[in-house]
Write a protein that holds these residues in place. Structure first.
Motif, mmCIF file in Angstrom:
data_model
loop_
_atom_site.group_PDB
_atom_site.id
_atom_site.type_symbol
_atom_site.label_atom_id
_atom_site.label_comp_id
_atom_site.label_asym_id
_atom_site.label_seq_id
_atom_site.Cartn_x
_atom_site.Cartn_y
_atom_site.Cartn_z
ATOM 1 N N SER A 235 0.824 -1.197 0.000
ATOM 2 C CA SER A 235 0.000 0.000 0.000
ATOM 3 C C SER A 235 0.863 1.254 0.000
ATOM 4 O O SER A 235 0.378 2.343 -0.238
ATOM 5 C CB SER A 235 -0.933 0.013 1.215
ATOM 6 N N GLN A 236 2.172 1.090 0.282
ATOM 7 C CA GLN A 236 3.065 2.243 0.227
ATOM 8 C C GLN A 236 4.494 1.772 0.005
ATOM 9 O O GLN A 236 4.844 0.640 0.304
ATOM 10 C CB GLN A 236 2.984 3.073 1.504
ATOM 11 N N LEU A 237 5.305 2.644 -0.553
ATOM 12 C CA LEU A 237 6.710 2.371 -0.792
ATOM 13 C C LEU A 237 7.526 3.545 -0.277
ATOM 14 O O LEU A 237 7.061 4.684 -0.288
ATOM 15 C CB LEU A 237 6.983 2.194 -2.290
ATOM 16 N N ASP A 238 8.749 3.283 0.160
ATOM 17 C CA ASP A 238 9.616 4.391 0.538
ATOM 18 C C ASP A 238 10.654 4.624 -0.558
ATOM 19 O O ASP A 238 10.716 3.906 -1.546
ATOM 20 C CB ASP A 238 10.286 4.128 1.892
ATOM 21 N N PHE A 239 11.488 5.637 -0.380
ATOM 22 C CA PHE A 239 12.466 6.017 -1.390
ATOM 23 C C PHE A 239 13.890 5.930 -0.845
ATOM 24 O O PHE A 239 14.761 6.681 -1.266
ATOM 25 C CB PHE A 239 12.202 7.455 -1.864
ATOM 26 N N LEU A 240 14.141 5.008 0.082
ATOM 27 C CA LEU A 240 15.447 4.960 0.713
ATOM 28 C C LEU A 240 16.562 4.619 -0.269
ATOM 29 O O LEU A 240 17.712 4.993 -0.046
ATOM 30 C CB LEU A 240 15.434 3.950 1.867
ATOM 31 N N ALA A 298 10.454 15.884 -2.560
ATOM 32 C CA ALA A 298 10.402 16.340 -1.172
ATOM 33 C C ALA A 298 10.438 15.153 -0.214
ATOM 34 O O ALA A 298 11.080 15.219 0.852
ATOM 35 C CB ALA A 298 9.133 17.171 -0.946
ATOM 36 N N GLU A 299 9.779 14.068 -0.578
ATOM 37 C CA GLU A 299 9.762 12.871 0.279
ATOM 38 C C GLU A 299 11.160 12.272 0.400
ATOM 39 O O GLU A 299 11.574 11.860 1.492
ATOM 40 C CB GLU A 299 8.794 11.840 -0.296
ATOM 41 N N ILE A 300 11.885 12.224 -0.712
ATOM 42 C CA ILE A 300 13.251 11.685 -0.674
ATOM 43 C C ILE A 300 14.136 12.542 0.215
ATOM 44 O O ILE A 300 14.907 12.028 1.045
ATOM 45 C CB ILE A 300 13.833 11.605 -2.104
ATOM 46 N N LYS A 301 14.068 13.868 0.058
ATOM 47 C CA LYS A 301 14.898 14.758 0.875
ATOM 48 C C LYS A 301 14.587 14.569 2.349
ATOM 49 O O LYS A 301 15.501 14.551 3.192
ATOM 50 C CB LYS A 301 14.655 16.220 0.471
#
Length: 307
Positions: A235-240, A298-301
């Motif tokens: 349902s969601q992914l991160d950008f690490l 913005a999410e990555i930063k």
């Protein structure tokens, strides 16, 4: 010692099918060999993945031991699958409703992994005909992503629409099925492979999302020589694993424009002479896609700052 491909990893066991010249030689329905991995992998910080080509040895009890993991030509982080040739991203038109922001996020991860992508829209049978006359979501999405360069196939597990075209595209390839929870991945695979009977579950109407019926990654062999990785829904992914300076390359329509920006390393957010911003203002690229780019940047930063 024989070569094989890991088709399932579960509870410390790796299920391996023999391969010859890079192709699995077992027939559909034949069981894979249950293997353990050598302890040396832990010391080397190596974790075998589904899709890995491996060398294994047989033990006296009919099981086996994975002794070597061969170099990978591709690796996905989420889902964790190695040596995939292309990705099929499944997103439903209804139940849950189509989420283009999440679709773009999946596309970023797949592009970052260097894989080609096929977009598969599911549950065509649930789209209301009256809404189609007023505002056709299928045509809109097809035109949007085909203009960028993605192939889009519309399917229905109930009516069979699009299934033959999809099977033709999968033939002879190792590919990963992924997408939001509850979009019908397992149902579609069941429809293409009668008798497989993967576990499915109905959408949670209260939560507006699907239950995770697929709990592990497994390569499923189809009759046309394809291997499909049916993966847990997300349902969601991160950008690490994605850096800010890598993000624009994951938006296909940005690439030919970015080469002509005034400043090298342009972020495409505020710089003068930015060709991406110019294309946005002229309507040459999707405003919705550009806004998703801003949000992802913005999410990555923020994540890099916190981690």
């Amino acid at each position: 010692m024989p070569d094989g491909v890991i088709v399932k990893a579960l509870s410390g066991y790796y299920y391996v099918k023999p391969i010859l010249n890079g192709r699995a030689v077992t027939t559909i329905g034949q069981k894979a060999i249950q293997c353990r991995a050598r302890g040396v992998f832990r010391n080397r910080d190596i974790t075998p993945l589904v899709g890995d080509h491996v060398v294994y040895s047989l033990t006296e009890n009919g099981e086996g031991t994975v002794t070597e993991v061969k170099p990978r030509h591709s690796e996905l982080i989420r889902p964790q699958v190695a040596n995939v040739q292309f990705a099929v991203l499944l997103f439903s038109l209804r139940e849950p409703d189509l989420n283009l922001g999440l679709l773009d996020k999946f596309l970023v991860h797949i592009e970052h992994a260097g894989l080609d992508t096929l977009i598969c829209l599911t549950k065509q049978d649930l789209v209301d005909n009256e809404l189609l006359d007023k505002d056709d979501p299928i045509t809109y999405v097809q035109e949007l992503y085909e203009r960028i360069g993605y192939e889009v196939i519309v399917t229905s597990s109930r009516s069979g629409a699009g299934q033959e075209r999809l099977k033709e595209r999968l033939a002879g390839n190792i590919c990963v099925f992924s997408g939001q929870s509850g979009v019908g991945k397992s149902s579609l695979i069941n429809a293409m492979m009668p008798g497989l009977n993967l576990e499915t579950n109905e959408i949670s109407m209260k939560l507006g999302r699907g239950k995770h019926t697929t709990r592990h990654v497994e390569l499923i062999e189809l009759e046309n020589g394809a291997f499909v990785a049916d993966t847990p829904g997300f349902s969601q992914l991160d950008f690490l694993e994605v850096e800010t300076d890598e993000l624009s390359a994951c938006f296909r329509e940005f690439a030919p424009l970015a080469a002509n920006c005034k400043f090298r390393g342009c972020s495409h957010l505020h710089e003068p002479g930015c060709k991406v911003i110019e294309a946005r203002d002229n309507g040459d690229i999707s405003l919705g896609r550009y806004k998703n780019y801003e949000h992802f940047y913005a999410e990555i930063k923020d994540k890099k700052r916190r981690y």
